[in-house]
Design an enzyme around this catalytic site. Structure first.
Site, short mmCIF file in Angstrom:
data_model
loop_
_atom_site.label_atom_id
_atom_site.label_comp_id
_atom_site.label_asym_id
_atom_site.label_seq_id
_atom_site.Cartn_x
_atom_site.Cartn_y
_atom_site.Cartn_z
N TYR A 198 43.32 -5.88 29.13
CA TYR A 198 42.64 -6.59 28.04
C TYR A 198 41.12 -6.51 28.11
CZ TYR A 198 47.10 -8.70 26.57
OH TYR A 198 48.38 -8.90 26.10
N LYS A 202 54.85 -3.58 37.71
CA LYS A 202 55.65 -2.40 37.36
C LYS A 202 55.22 -1.27 38.29
CE LYS A 202 58.62 -0.36 34.65
NZ LYS A 202 60.05 -0.56 34.91
N ASP A 205 60.50 -5.72 33.93
CA ASP A 205 61.69 -5.59 33.07
C ASP A 205 62.84 -6.45 33.62
OD1 ASP A 205 61.38 -3.79 35.15
OD2 ASP A 205 62.25 -2.07 34.12
N ASP A 214 51.12 -12.39 29.31
CA ASP A 214 51.08 -12.70 27.88
C ASP A 214 52.50 -12.62 27.30
OD1 ASP A 214 50.22 -13.12 25.31
OD2 ASP A 214 48.98 -11.33 25.17
N ASP A 228 55.60 -15.89 26.31
CA ASP A 228 56.23 -16.13 25.00
C ASP A 228 57.75 -16.25 25.18
OD1 ASP A 228 53.83 -16.05 23.56
OD2 ASP A 228 54.75 -14.95 21.90
#
Ligand SMILES: NC(=O)c1ccc[n+]([C@@H]2O[C@H](COP(=O)([O-])OP(=O)(O)OC[C@H]3O[C@@H](n4cnc5c(N)ncnc54)[C@H](O)[C@@H]3O)[C@@H](O)[C@H]2O)c1
Length: 345
Positions: A132, A183, A216, A240, A244
């Site tokens: 970001y 990851k 994942d 982020d 959610d």
């Protein structure tokens, strides 16, 4: 007297913050507020995104910033949101994005047979680095040969301080598990750094079980068995996204609170949700995320009993079905605010 900068922002930000401020007025009448007219309206009016002096004022003169949401379809570039929200995170160095995932009432959990104690963990999302930072570029834009590069930045200092914050919070709150998610199997440079730093910080907390999941697998496990988690620490992008998902399993995006923190410094508190242009102006937005966020802010200001009072009042609203329509209720935004005030009394 704690000073709070108030920034409703765009869309439902105004509607939900109004209710959060009513609750703050009842629980903490000694707070003083200054409203900042920033957001899409201001940008469209005079081109201002973030006036040069505001960030310095937030840093020097305020204990916290209470923000609604930023984002407006009339500003497709979202330049104002980037300058204000990402600007605050970067310039105030708010490296911790603290997002509790706590089911207050099992009726609102989309997962089968889950009780409040099954969905009760916190996510420490790195907030100043990762993907970001805007580092990258475009080459041959709008041609067939266009190239777009977005770089992920991970510094040892940045990774170490968020990982340490997660372990320190776990120890302070009597938690026994911290799970780091990355990851590293596919992203071999930056996420290898996360792996090494995580192992070395974990060694300083022998009483806490340190575990790892690729992101994942983390998303799958959050749905299948959220009860296994107490503290999750991860990078900016993954944090982020998984928060959610966390919001969904705790009862919806309208119930998720967050704090952007750098301990000891001015912090910024905001609901996890955005400006929801699809429902803005209709008076139907759920204000409870903003109300819980106000509670979190009071906790940060050293008033945990007030934070608990607000959480209990929100739980009472949920229990009694005083909720907006996305949770199956019929209440308007302001009616939910009034129900919280009633429950506080
Ligand atoms: N921190 C922030 O300010 C923030 C966070 C996310 C998105 N955004 C911005 O907000 C704008 C809209 O983004 P989006 O649609 O992807 O996400 P969003 O969170 O605004 O909305 C997603 C969905 O959830 C619903 N929703 C969100 N909050 C709700 C609430 N309090 N009560 C009831 N329903 C609610 C919306 O109606 C919509 O259907 C975009 O400009 C985006 O960039 C800002």
């Amino acid at each position: 007297m704690p000073r709070i900068a108030v920034l409703p922002g765009d869309g439902i930000g105004h509607e939900v913050l109004e209710q959060g401020l009513r609750v703050l007025g009842a629980v903490a009448p000694d707070l003083s507020f200054e409203h900042f007219d920033l957001g899409a309206e201001r940008y469209l009016r005079d081109g201002t995104t973030m006036p040069a002096d505001v960030m310095g004022r937030w840093r020097e003169e305020f204990d916290a910033v209470y923000l609604g949401a930023l984002g407006d379809p009339r500003v497709p570039s979202n330049v104002h949101a980037r300058d204000i929200l990402l600007g605050a995170r970067f310039q105030l160095d708010l490296y911790i994005n603290f997002r509790p995932v706590r089911l207050l009432d099992p009726r609102y959990c989309p997962l089968k047979d889950k009780r409040p104690e099954d969905v009760d963990f916190v996510v420490f999302r790195e907030n100043t680095e990762g993907l970001y930072t805007g580092i990258g570029g475009q080459f041959k834009r709008d041609t067939e040969d266009e190239v777009a590069i977005e770089q992920e930045m991970n510094t040892r200092k940045g990774v170490e301080r968020i990982v340490r914050a997660a372990f320190a919070w776990a120890r302070q709150h009597g938690k026994t598990k911290v799970c780091m998610s990355d990851k590293a199997n596919a992203m071999r440079h930056g996420h290898d750094l996360w792996q090494r730093v995580f192992k070395s910080v974990a060694a300083e907390y022998p009483e806490i079980k340190a575990s790892h999941l690729y992101v994942d697998v983390l998303t799958m496990q959050m749905v299948l068995a959220p009860e296994q988690f107490e503290v999750i620490v991860t990078n900016n992008l993954f944090g982020d996204i998984v928060t959610d998902l966390g919001a969904a399993i705790q009862g919806g995006i309208g119930l998720a609170a967050s704090g952007n923190l750098n301990p000891g410094k001015a912090a910024l508190f905001e609901p996890v949700h955005g400006s929801a242009p699809d429902i803005a102006g209709k008076g139907i937005a759920n204000p409870l995320a903003a109300v819980l966020t106000a509670g979190m802010m009071l906790g940060y200001l050293g008033r945990p009993a007030d934070e608990k009072r607000i959480q209990d009042a929100v739980a009472a609203c949920l229990r009694e079905g005083n909720v907006t329509r996305e949770l199956g209720g019929t209440r308007m935004t302001a009616e939910v605010g009034s129900a919280v005030l009633d429950a506080l009394r």
